[in-house]
Design an enzyme around this catalytic site. Structure first.
Site, mmCIF file in Angstrom:
data_model
loop_
_atom_site.group_PDB
_atom_site.id
_atom_site.type_symbol
_atom_site.label_atom_id
_atom_site.label_comp_id
_atom_site.label_asym_id
_atom_site.label_seq_id
_atom_site.Cartn_x
_atom_site.Cartn_y
_atom_site.Cartn_z
ATOM 1 N N ALA A 432 0.860 -1.184 0.000
ATOM 2 C CA ALA A 432 0.000 0.000 0.000
ATOM 3 C C ALA A 432 0.893 1.230 0.000
ATOM 4 O O ALA A 432 2.099 1.153 0.232
ATOM 5 C CB ALA A 432 -0.925 0.003 1.213
ATOM 6 N N ASN A 435 -0.322 7.969 0.032
ATOM 7 C CA ASN A 435 -0.599 9.258 -0.608
ATOM 8 C C ASN A 435 -1.677 10.010 0.174
ATOM 9 O O ASN A 435 -2.730 9.465 0.480
ATOM 10 C CB ASN A 435 -1.097 9.042 -2.043
ATOM 11 C CG ASN A 435 -0.272 8.035 -2.803
ATOM 12 O OD1 ASN A 435 0.911 8.198 -3.010
ATOM 13 N ND2 ASN A 435 -0.922 6.950 -3.213
ATOM 14 N N GLU A 467 -1.381 2.669 6.910
ATOM 15 C CA GLU A 467 -1.453 3.806 5.990
ATOM 16 C C GLU A 467 -2.195 4.995 6.600
ATOM 17 O O GLU A 467 -1.850 6.152 6.323
ATOM 18 C CB GLU A 467 -2.122 3.374 4.680
ATOM 19 C CG GLU A 467 -1.469 2.198 3.984
ATOM 20 C CD GLU A 467 0.033 2.353 3.807
ATOM 21 O OE1 GLU A 467 0.741 1.337 3.895
ATOM 22 O OE2 GLU A 467 0.499 3.485 3.592
#
Length: 1025
Positions: A432, A435, A467
């Site tokens: 992953a 962003n 993430e």
């Protein structure tokens, strides 16, 4: 980047200093002493030109000539002059011809000889003049240094043959970006894209050149104009490919303090790899191929999509516009502001201006994905996938909302964006990518179907937790340079485990963290390891920072620190760090400073520096004499050359312990800070045993000596529940590690493992299985058939009762799923009759009626691996793999297919994976490492890597985790001198295509250590079994 548990395309950039053999033709020699550098540089900024350059420069500095004869001779040859020694160069010129014998006539030299002689005379005379006018000058690899004179710099040759005005992989600070206005238009017919970017820059020093990054972009136009003016002036540019830099040459000097708009128009191919702005595709249920384009910029690939200042410290805002066909959607970091129809029938999506962020966090996607969404505390959370898999995203959405709420509360700082998208990408190498506002995932790390196992659910949850933690650690506060990557990845790894333990305790991720620490220590015990914070100078070194040291060791020292403080104090320190450095870049010292503000009891900076600035970890040796216990620390280093260990290594160790008088209550734990090489403590005489490193919360190993280990082994055999399962697992890990180090015998190891007949907890069992199976595989690969059979019998004997107790029905406990999948996986791979029979029957029933026969998801790999060995099982499973829409199921199928004993099928599988036919190329590392584990395929996997190395590194970046897995995975079970020679010879021949990689050093080291282990233990093992 992705969680390290859920597991790169720049060309190699050699950074070697100039040496004699670099040039195959006469080099250009340019004297820049009369040409001042275009940027004022410090001597530390000098970087030397790699082999591809033809430019040499004379430099001035401080060293004396006599100090480095070898460097003098090297530099002299670089200048096109050959010297036997320094004195010869200082002698007055003489004829190049030797004297004739007395009384013999001398023949008159030919015209050609005269011409050659004259040239030699000119060269020697020139050197004499240089030496005369440069007294006390040493030609070194840094150039010629003369006292009290500034050092002139080596400027590389740009692609147009001119001097490139910068000398470092790191960009100059003469200008810095403030804002990017970026427009992109991909074309799925030509597989190209066009783009234009206007970068608003602030000038920090007067300059006529703007140096920034660009890779693979064809720039058609550059212009520059001061902010507030509307008459841009055209600019020229030059490019230096090895550093992926361009220099825009401005028509007028850019003035300090002013801001300018730099506009570049360009085009490029959509990347064939997994980096930059790359193309991907999938087939829908009707078999139609659908194209999409996605991005992966971390660490060094934003430059492949648009010219930019592609370093973490160059933060800026971004306004992104995407032109697309009607049937597609586009996504980016920020919410979409508007959509307008533009020329050519395209639709332009304009996104809101972004928050300040680094280029590696920019992202955009053009695809025909579908989504589900839900608003939570003012943030719109959405999960996107290909239309046929939209029914597998519900768990991800629910998980993201719960974790986002937890992080908002824990960090006392709300998520700063209005939306958060999670996107499943069909072709995606990494697990992953964080962003900001547009998190991208490999399908296996985000898609979850209700029939999948709890282990699959755990994997997806870990990836999302990791993430989301990055939205604060990495995005909001970013490391200044890649040498401190652990500030991003170590913290995100630590937070993923802590958050899930709080929000989803039933997933029991603490056991995963424990196992991850054991594996990280295995890597960190090698000489090829590196400090958590370590210098990074090349693209490959940047890629190599994404390893277990940055991720797991980084998280482990945070766990150790939290245990040394209190939960409350640790959280306050973390919140201080985030609030004090919001939207900024940091170094490790900034974190220690913030944490130090909440306590004066511990010098956190000094404590943690001992863990971040030196590689490896300590071994604490305990010697008991009555009530007195002597503690000594040393560097735990596995090496075939004991001299490699450094006695100067010293850690500040929060040393925890429990003993026989009090072991189960939390209040029993005692702590001392071991700061010196040795220390002494006292225990009551009635204490029978002492266990250090309670619950394995510290990143160190403990050696108890002969008597200490005997006491603990007796305890394990008589009452193993007196210790926590974490402590039992750590004893197993420690004693196997000490056996590799040569501190304990293999008999002691087997003596301890004999208690396992009574063990039922998952972590001790799985750790013992892993360690024992590693020995079994080494013996098998050596072809020691009798000893291999006895080792197999020993392992099955230890766990026979536990294997027999395992159910083949659905299991609701995740710890039980992990236990039985490990036990039955090993049992069936060892041809345990009952295991094989049960798995075979289950597979046959499933192939006859897959809709009506359910295989427990945690046992699928075991069942499939047994099933493909019989009749047409392999072909049946390949067909099922091709048609399945469940990514977790497909991965288990692929691992089973790669476990075949038919080498023809294995070769087809490897070639198909490399080509991306049927099996995506992103799966190649998994295919190769799986094949390498089995006797029938391990040599074929290694041969395939050698034969296809050039193709492999076109798909995966040198230094990437994928390359690491391929290199180490295909060689880690070699244990002969012949294989050692072969591996060294192959990688040594690659030069800048891989010979310099840390993974290669690790592979060589591992083979050497395997050989050493065999030499030390084979005879004793044979006697013990």
């Amino acid at each position: 980047m992705e969680s390290f548990q859920s597991l790169s395309e720049c060309a190699s950039l050699p950074r070697n200093m100039i040496e004699n053999s670099m040039f195959e033709e006469e080099p250009d020699v340019v004297d820049l002493a009369k040409e001042p550098p275009m940027y004022p540089l410090e001597p530390d900024d000098v970087v030397y030109e790699p082999r591809s350059s033809r430019l040499l420069v004379r430099g001035l500095g401080e060293n004396e000539l006599d100090e480095e004869e070898e460097d003098y001779e090297s530099s002299a040859r670089l200048l096109g002059m050959s010297f036997m020694n320094r004195n010869a160069s200082l002698r007055s010129n003489s004829s190049p011809y030797g004297g004739q014998a007395a009384g013999r006539a001398c023949s008159f030299p030919s015209a050609r000889s005269l011409l050659v002689g004259a040239c030699v005379l000119v060269v020697i005379a020139s050197v004499s003049v240089v030496i005369y006018f440069l007294p006390k000058c040493t030609f070194t690899k840094e150039g010629c240094h003369k006292a009290n004179q500034s050092m002139t710099l080596i400027y590389p040759i740009a692609s147009n043959g001119q001097l490139f005005p910068w000398t470092s992989m790191r960009l100059p600070r003469a200008v810095s970006p403030i804002h990017y206005d970026l427009t992109l238009q991909p074309n799925f017919t030509t597989m190209k894209f066009t783009g234009s970017v206007t970068i608003t820059v602030k000038v920090n020093e007067d300059t006529k050149n703007v140096v920034l990054h660009s890779s693979g972009l064809v720039i058609s136009k550059i212009s520059i104009v001061p902010v507030g003016e509307n008459q841009p002036k055209p600019a020229q540019y030059m490019e230096y490919h090895p550093w992926q830099q361009i220099a825009a040459q401005c028509p007028e000097t850019l003035q300090k303090g002013k801001s300018y708009h730099l506009k570049l128009e360009y085009s490029a191919n959509l990347s064939d790899s997994y980096y930059g702005f790359y193309k991907s595709s999938y087939r829908n249920k009707d078999g139609e191929q659908r194209w999409l384009a996605a991005t992966q910029f971390e660490p060094l690939a934003a430059r492949m999509a648009f010219p930019c200042f592609d370093e973490p410290a160059f933060k800026a805002t971004f306004l992104i516009k995407i032109n697309r066909d009607k049937e597609y959607i586009s996504l980016s970091n920020m919410p979409k502001n508007k959509t307008t129809l533009v020329s050519g029938g395209f639709y332009q999506d304009v996104f809101d201006k972004s928050v300040t962020m680094s280029t590696y966090l920019v992202a955009f996607i053009v695809a025909d994905f579908k989504n589900i969404s839900m608003e939570a505390n003012g943030t719109l959370v959405s999960v996107y996938a290909v239309p046929d898999k939209l029914d597998q995203v519900n768990h991800a959405l629910e998980t993201a909302i719960k974790l986002l709420d937890f992080y908002n509360c824990y960090f006392q700082m709300p998520y700063p964006l209005q939306k958060l998208d999670l996107v499943a990408i069909p072709d995606f190498q990494d697990g992953a990518m964080e962003n900001w506002g547009l998190i991208t995932f490999q399908e296996t790390t985000i898609l979850y179907e209700n029939t999948s196992s709890l282990l699959d659910k755990q994997l997806v949850t870990i990836a999302i937790a990791h993430e989301l933690a990055h939205q604060w650690f990495g995005n909001l506060v970013t490391m200044e340079w890649w040498n401190d990557l652990w500030l991003n990845e170590g913290f995100a790894t630590f937070m993923e485990y802590m958050s899930i333990e709080r929000i989803f305790p039933d997933l029991n991720v603490g056991d995963n963290f424990l196992a991850a620490r054991f594996r990280a220590m295995g890597k960190d015990s090698l000489n090829s390891s590196h400090p958590i914070t370590t210098p990074v100078a090349t693209a490959e070194q940047v890629e190599e920072m994404f390893d277990s040291v940055s991720y797991v060791k980084g998280a482990s020292i945070l766990l150790m620190l939290k245990s040394s403080l209190s939960e409350e104090h640790f959280q306050i320190g973390v919140v201080n760090y985030l609030s004090q450095h919001k939207n900024a870049n940091t170094q490790s010292e900034d974190l220690w400073a913030s944490l130090s503000q909440i306590t004066e009891m511990v010098n956190i900076t000094e404590l943690m520096k001992s863990w971040t600035l030196q590689k490896g970890f300590p071994l604490v040796t305990v010697t008991r004499n009555g009530t007195k216990m002597t503690l000594q620390q040393e560097h735990f280093l596995l090496s075939v050359d004991n001299s490699s260990s450094s006695s100067s290594y010293l850690w500040q160790i929060p040393l925890t312990s429990i003993n026989s008088s009090c072991s189960n209550a939390s209040s029993c734990k005692s702590v001392i800070m071991l700061k010196e090489q040795s220390a002494t403590l006292y225990v009551p005489e009635e204490v029978q045993w002492v266990k250090f490193n309670v619950d394995m919360e510290g990143f160190y190993m403990v050696h108890y000596g002969e008597d200490g280990w005997s006491d603990l082994i007796i305890l394990l055999k008589n009452n193993h529940l007196a210790l926590s399962y974490q402590d039992r697992a750590s004893l197993i890990s420690d004693i196997f590690g000490l056996a590799r180090l040569g501190k304990v015998s293999i008999q002691q190891v087997l003596n301890l493992t004999s208690y396992l007949v009574n063990e039922t907890s998952t972590p001790p069992v799985t750790e013992a299985l892993l360690q024992l199976n590693h020995i079994y595989r080494l013996l098998e690969k050596r072809g020691l058939l009798q000893l291999t059979a006895r080792m197999k019998a020993y392992i099955l004997g230890l766990f026979e009762k536990l294997i027999a107790n395992q159910s083949w029905n659905e299991e609701e406990s995740i710890t039980q799923q992990k236990l039985r999948s490990s036990l039955l996986g090993v049992a069936c791979s060892y041809s345990h009759p009952k295991c094989v029979e049960k798995a075979k029957n289950l597979f046959l029933n499933w192939t006859k009626s897959p809709a009506n026969v359910s295989i427990p998801a945690d046992l699928m790999r075991t069942v499939f691996t047994v099933g493909i060995q019989h009749c047409d099982g392999w072909d049946s499973l390949l067909q099922a793999y091709s048609s399945s829409q469940l990514e977790a199921e497909r991965e288990k199928m692929l691992q089973a297919l790669a476990s075949s004993t038919d080498v023809r099928k294995l070769i087809w599988l490897m070639q198909t994976s490399l080509n991306g036919e049927v099996i995506r190329t992103q799966e190649l590392p998994l295919v190769l490492t799986t094949i390498s584990k089995n006797f029938e395929g391990h040599l074929y996997a290694w041969g395939f890597v050698k034969e296809n190395w050039d193709k492999i590194i076109k798909k995966f970046n040198l230094g990437s985790f994928a390359i690491h897995n391929i290199v180490v995975g295909t060689t880690s079970q070699f244990s002969t001198q012949a294989h050692l020679f072969e591996v060294k010879n192959f990688f040594g021949s690659l030069k800048d295509k891989g010979s310099q990689l840390r993974s290669v050093q690790e592979a060589v080291e591992t083979i050497q250590l395997n050989i050493q282990w065999m030499d030390r233990n084979l005879e004793a093992l044979s006697h013990s079994l």
